[in-house]
Design a protein around this motif. Structure first.
Motif, PDB file in Angstrom:
ATOM      1  N   LYS A  21      28.192  87.513  41.218  1.00 26.28           N
ATOM      2  CA  LYS A  21      27.377  87.421  42.423  1.00 26.28           C
ATOM      3  C   LYS A  21      26.747  86.033  42.479  1.00 26.28           C
ATOM      4  CE  LYS A  21      23.769  89.828  44.986  1.00 26.28           C
ATOM      5  NZ  LYS A  21      22.847  90.970  44.978  1.00 26.28           N
ATOM      6  N   LYS A  22      26.778  85.428  43.665  1.00 28.77           N
ATOM      7  CA  LYS A  22      26.122  84.135  43.865  1.00 28.77           C
ATOM      8  C   LYS A  22      24.696  84.389  44.329  1.00 28.77           C
ATOM      9  CE  LYS A  22      30.224  81.492  44.593  1.00 28.77           C
ATOM     10  NZ  LYS A  22      30.827  80.359  45.221  1.00 28.77           N
ATOM     11  N   ILE A  23      23.805  83.514  43.883  1.00 23.99           N
ATOM     12  CA  ILE A  23      22.385  83.653  44.222  1.00 23.99           C
ATOM     13  C   ILE A  23      21.771  82.262  44.334  1.00 23.99           C
ATOM     14  CG2 ILE A  23      21.762  83.884  41.777  1.00 23.99           C
ATOM     15  CD1 ILE A  23      19.925  85.796  44.477  1.00 23.99           C
ATOM     16  N   VAL A  24      20.817  82.130  45.224  1.00 20.93           N
ATOM     17  CA  VAL A  24      20.055  80.893  45.328  1.00 20.93           C
ATOM     18  C   VAL A  24      18.809  81.051  44.466  1.00 20.93           C
ATOM     19  CG1 VAL A  24      18.769  79.372  46.874  1.00 20.93           C
ATOM     20  CG2 VAL A  24      20.927  80.384  47.628  1.00 20.93           C
ATOM     21  N   VAL A  25      18.591  80.106  43.572  1.00 22.50           N
ATOM     22  CA  VAL A  25      17.469  80.153  42.639  1.00 22.50           C
ATOM     23  C   VAL A  25      16.161  79.979  43.393  1.00 22.50           C
ATOM     24  CG1 VAL A  25      16.418  79.025  40.631  1.00 22.50           C
ATOM     25  CG2 VAL A  25      18.908  79.246  40.785  1.00 22.50           C
ATOM     26  N   LYS A  26      15.219  80.857  43.102  1.00 23.35           N
ATOM     27  CA  LYS A  26      13.877  80.770  43.683  1.00 23.35           C
ATOM     28  C   LYS A  26      12.882  80.648  42.539  1.00 23.35           C
ATOM     29  CE  LYS A  26      15.183  81.532  47.929  1.00 23.35           C
ATOM     30  NZ  LYS A  26      15.182  80.476  48.902  1.00 23.35           N
ATOM     31  N   LEU A  27      12.611  79.418  42.144  1.00 25.22           N
ATOM     32  CA  LEU A  27      11.658  79.159  41.068  1.00 25.22           C
ATOM     33  C   LEU A  27      10.471  78.385  41.627  1.00 25.22           C
ATOM     34  CD1 LEU A  27      14.029  77.966  38.215  1.00 25.22           C
ATOM     35  CD2 LEU A  27      12.918  80.175  38.402  1.00 25.22           C
ATOM     36  N   PRO A  28       9.268  78.695  41.163  1.00 25.41           N
ATOM     37  CA  PRO A  28       8.116  77.906  41.609  1.00 25.41           C
ATOM     38  C   PRO A  28       8.240  76.483  41.066  1.00 25.41           C
ATOM     39  CG  PRO A  28       7.489  79.447  39.873  1.00 25.41           C
ATOM     40  CD  PRO A  28       8.911  79.753  40.235  1.00 25.41           C
ATOM     41  N   SER A  29       7.642  75.541  41.765  1.00 24.46           N
ATOM     42  CA  SER A  29       7.767  74.131  41.378  1.00 24.46           C
ATOM     43  C   SER A  29       7.157  73.859  40.003  1.00 24.46           C
ATOM     44  CB  SER A  29       7.107  73.235  42.424  1.00 24.46           C
ATOM     45  OG  SER A  29       5.750  73.595  42.562  1.00 24.46           O
ATOM     46  N   TYR A  30       6.240  74.707  39.553  1.00 24.62           N
ATOM     47  CA  TYR A  30       5.606  74.516  38.253  1.00 24.62           C
ATOM     48  C   TYR A  30       6.362  75.216  37.124  1.00 24.62           C
ATOM     49  CZ  TYR A  30       3.924  79.167  39.384  1.00 24.62           C
ATOM     50  OH  TYR A  30       3.849  80.489  39.746  1.00 24.62           O
ATOM     51  N   GLU A  84      18.908  75.863  44.133  1.00 22.23           N
ATOM     52  CA  GLU A  84      20.272  75.647  43.662  1.00 22.23           C
ATOM     53  C   GLU A  84      21.043  76.973  43.737  1.00 22.23           C
ATOM     54  OE1 GLU A  84      22.440  74.505  39.415  1.00 22.23           O
ATOM     55  OE2 GLU A  84      20.273  74.709  39.508  1.00 22.23           O
ATOM     56  N   GLU A  85      22.298  76.913  44.143  1.00 21.59           N
ATOM     57  CA  GLU A  85      23.121  78.121  44.147  1.00 21.59           C
ATOM     58  C   GLU A  85      23.851  78.219  42.815  1.00 21.59           C
ATOM     59  OE1 GLU A  85      25.581  80.170  47.479  1.00 21.59           O
ATOM     60  OE2 GLU A  85      26.952  78.822  46.422  1.00 21.59           O
ATOM     61  N   ALA A 122      20.080  93.089  38.048  1.00 21.79           N
ATOM     62  CA  ALA A 122      18.780  92.776  37.443  1.00 21.79           C
ATOM     63  C   ALA A 122      18.546  91.273  37.375  1.00 21.79           C
ATOM     64  CB  ALA A 122      18.690  93.395  36.048  1.00 21.79           C
ATOM     65  N   ILE A 123      19.555  90.527  36.957  1.00 24.15           N
ATOM     66  CA  ILE A 123      19.416  89.079  36.842  1.00 24.15           C
ATOM     67  C   ILE A 123      19.242  88.441  38.220  1.00 24.15           C
ATOM     68  CG2 ILE A 123      20.575  86.930  36.148  1.00 24.15           C
ATOM     69  CD1 ILE A 123      19.695  88.528  33.747  1.00 24.15           C
ATOM     70  N   THR A 124      20.068  88.824  39.190  1.00 26.03           N
ATOM     71  CA  THR A 124      19.951  88.203  40.518  1.00 26.03           C
ATOM     72  C   THR A 124      18.657  88.602  41.205  1.00 26.03           C
ATOM     73  OG1 THR A 124      21.319  89.946  41.523  1.00 26.03           O
ATOM     74  CG2 THR A 124      22.437  87.920  40.842  1.00 26.03           C
ATOM     75  N   ASN A 125      18.200  89.828  40.996  1.00 28.47           N
ATOM     76  CA  ASN A 125      16.908  90.230  41.586  1.00 28.47           C
ATOM     77  C   ASN A 125      15.779  89.376  41.026  1.00 28.47           C
ATOM     78  OD1 ASN A 125      18.033  92.207  43.198  1.00 28.47           O
ATOM     79  ND2 ASN A 125      17.571  93.868  41.782  1.00 28.47           N
ATOM     80  N   TYR A 126      15.803  89.111  39.738  1.00 22.53           N
ATOM     81  CA  TYR A 126      14.755  88.282  39.138  1.00 22.53           C
ATOM     82  C   TYR A 126      14.854  86.837  39.631  1.00 22.53           C
ATOM     83  CZ  TYR A 126      11.766  85.802  35.988  1.00 22.53           C
ATOM     84  OH  TYR A 126      10.785  84.968  35.513  1.00 22.53           O
TER      85      TYR A 126
END
Length: 85
Positions: free
Chosen positions: A4-13, A59-60, A76-80
């Motif tokens: 599954k492809k996912i776009v990373v959603k990480l806070p800038s910090y 990033e994808e 689980a990984i993509t949801n996180y």
């Protein structure tokens, strides 16, 4: 194999904490789990490997799992990864 492809959603910090959470999440599953970014394919259960991946916000990446619980592992990984921010 499930991918599954996912776009990373990480806070800038974000630093090591999100990576450690991904490794902990991956370690709950029996399946082999990899994160793929560009030409890098990293074992999601390896903290050193995951640190070397250098995930960037927006990033994808692709999550790949093979095993008896592969679908649950990928979910689980993509949801996180998609909801950390």
């Amino acid at each position: 194999m499930t991918t599954k492809k996912i776009v990373v959603k990480l806070p800038s910090y974000a630093e090591a904490r999100p990576v450690a959470e991904i490794v902990q999440t991956a370690s709950r599953f029996d399946s082999e789990i990899y994160l793929i970014s560009g030409n890098k394919k990293i074992n999601a259960k390896s903290i050193m490997g995951m640190m070397s991946l250098g995930l960037c916000n927006e990033e994808e990446i692709e999550v790949e799992a093979t095993g008896n619980d592969e679908q649950d592992a990928v979910n689980a990984i993509t949801n996180y990864i998609g909801s950390v921010a």
